[in-house]
Structures are given as C-alpha cells and as structure tokens.
Design a protein around this motif. Structure first.
Motif, PDB file in Angstrom:
ATOM      1  N   PRO A  20       0.797  -1.042   0.040  1.00 53.14           N
ATOM      2  CA  PRO A  20       0.097  -0.148   0.018  1.00 53.14           C
ATOM      3  C   PRO A  20       0.927   1.122  -0.063  1.00 53.14           C
ATOM      4  O   PRO A  20       0.385   2.228  -0.463  1.00 53.14           O
ATOM      5  CB  PRO A  20      -0.890   0.061   1.289  1.00 53.14           C
ATOM      6  N   TRP A  25       0.446   0.641  -7.285  1.00 53.67           N
ATOM      7  CA  TRP A  25       0.962  -0.705  -7.778  1.00 53.67           C
ATOM      8  C   TRP A  25      -0.265  -1.588  -6.863  1.00 53.67           C
ATOM      9  O   TRP A  25      -0.468  -1.085  -5.879  1.00 53.67           O
ATOM     10  CB  TRP A  25       2.304  -1.088  -7.077  1.00 53.67           C
ATOM     11  N   SER A  26      -0.548  -2.556  -7.801  1.00 57.19           N
ATOM     12  CA  SER A  26      -1.282  -3.776  -7.327  1.00 57.19           C
ATOM     13  C   SER A  26      -0.721  -4.915  -7.450  1.00 57.19           C
ATOM     14  O   SER A  26       0.039  -5.343  -7.920  1.00 57.19           O
ATOM     15  CB  SER A  26      -2.760  -3.759  -7.879  1.00 57.19           C
ATOM     16  N   ARG A  27      -1.234  -6.124  -6.349  1.00 57.39           N
ATOM     17  CA  ARG A  27      -0.824  -7.309  -6.171  1.00 57.39           C
ATOM     18  C   ARG A  27      -1.764  -8.086  -7.241  1.00 57.39           C
ATOM     19  O   ARG A  27      -2.838  -8.192  -7.080  1.00 57.39           O
ATOM     20  CB  ARG A  27      -0.583  -7.810  -4.866  1.00 57.39           C
ATOM     21  N   SER A  28      -1.097  -8.923  -7.813  1.00 57.11           N
ATOM     22  CA  SER A  28      -1.994 -10.211  -8.605  1.00 57.11           C
ATOM     23  C   SER A  28      -1.191 -11.452  -8.227  1.00 57.11           C
ATOM     24  O   SER A  28       0.073 -11.631  -9.089  1.00 57.11           O
ATOM     25  CB  SER A  28      -1.927  -9.778  -9.991  1.00 57.11           C
ATOM     26  N   LEU A  32       3.806  -7.811  -8.640  1.00 58.66           N
ATOM     27  CA  LEU A  32       3.294  -6.540  -8.566  1.00 58.66           C
ATOM     28  C   LEU A  32       3.034  -5.885 -10.045  1.00 58.66           C
ATOM     29  O   LEU A  32       3.913  -6.260 -10.837  1.00 58.66           O
ATOM     30  CB  LEU A  32       4.236  -5.752  -7.818  1.00 58.66           C
ATOM     31  N   ARG A  34       1.760  -2.551 -12.406  1.00 61.60           N
ATOM     32  CA  ARG A  34       1.270  -0.861 -12.573  1.00 61.60           C
ATOM     33  C   ARG A  34       1.243  -0.809 -13.916  1.00 61.60           C
ATOM     34  O   ARG A  34       2.158  -1.019 -14.659  1.00 61.60           O
ATOM     35  CB  ARG A  34       2.396  -0.172 -11.899  1.00 61.60           C
TER      36      ARG A  34
END
Length: 104
Positions: A20, A25-28, A32, A34
């Motif tokens: 966070p 950026w997001s987690r999949s 990571l 973006r």
C-alpha cells in the motif's frame, strides 16, 4: 545458487504493509503490476527504455509491456524465490521515480 537477501520472498505481513505504501501498484498473485499512461508511442517507449536501464543497473528485470501504443504495464516478481521480494519493491520505487522525472 543461493538467493541474495534482496531476492528472498517476503512474508505476507511485510507485503501487507509495504505494497500500500507504493501507491499505484497492485498485487496479482505473486506479482506486482502497474500501468503508466503516456501521450503517445514515443514517450511510452522512452519510459520503457529508462525502466530497462534502471532494471539492468539493479540486476533485476521486470516484464515490460507496451499496450495500445501509449500504455506501459510493468510486472515485477522474483522468479528465483517464486514471489515478491525486497528487490521488487525497490525497483517499483525506482520506476515510480522515473515516471515523475522531467522528460517523461
């Protein structure tokens, strides 16, 4: 070959705190991601090349996808450890710095 400390997979509790803080950026799964948007193809490619230079300097190489001619999607993971490592977080921060640098 043993992993460096920066390449070791980070525990979930560390990831829950650190991801966070990255912003954008997001987690999949164990990656990571973006996406950065640009005005056109040339600026998207310039950014991708600057990311490649930073990745080479860090000896940590993301997947770089140029999509729709002006979007650059970056995917970070540490294949050797099978997850997200300190090297991924550090490179994400470096990429963000490149994205806001003059000449973007």
């Amino acid at each position: 070959m043993p992993l460096s400390e920066a390449e070791e997979r980070l525990p979930e509790e560390v990831l829950a705190q650190e991801i966070p803080r990255l912003g954008g950026w997001s987690r999949s799964g164990e990656e990571l991601t973006r996406t950065y948007d640009f005005k056109g193809f040339k600026s998207a490619m310039s950014f991708a090349n600057r990311v490649a230079d930073a990745a080479t300097a860090a000896d940590h190489h993301p997947d770089i996808h140029v999509e729709g001619y002006r979007h650059v999607r970056i995917v970070l993971t540490t294949h050797a450890s099978g997850g997200i490592s300190r090297a991924d977080l550090d490179l994400a921060r470096a990429i963000d710095a490149i994205a806001v640098a003059p000449g973007r």
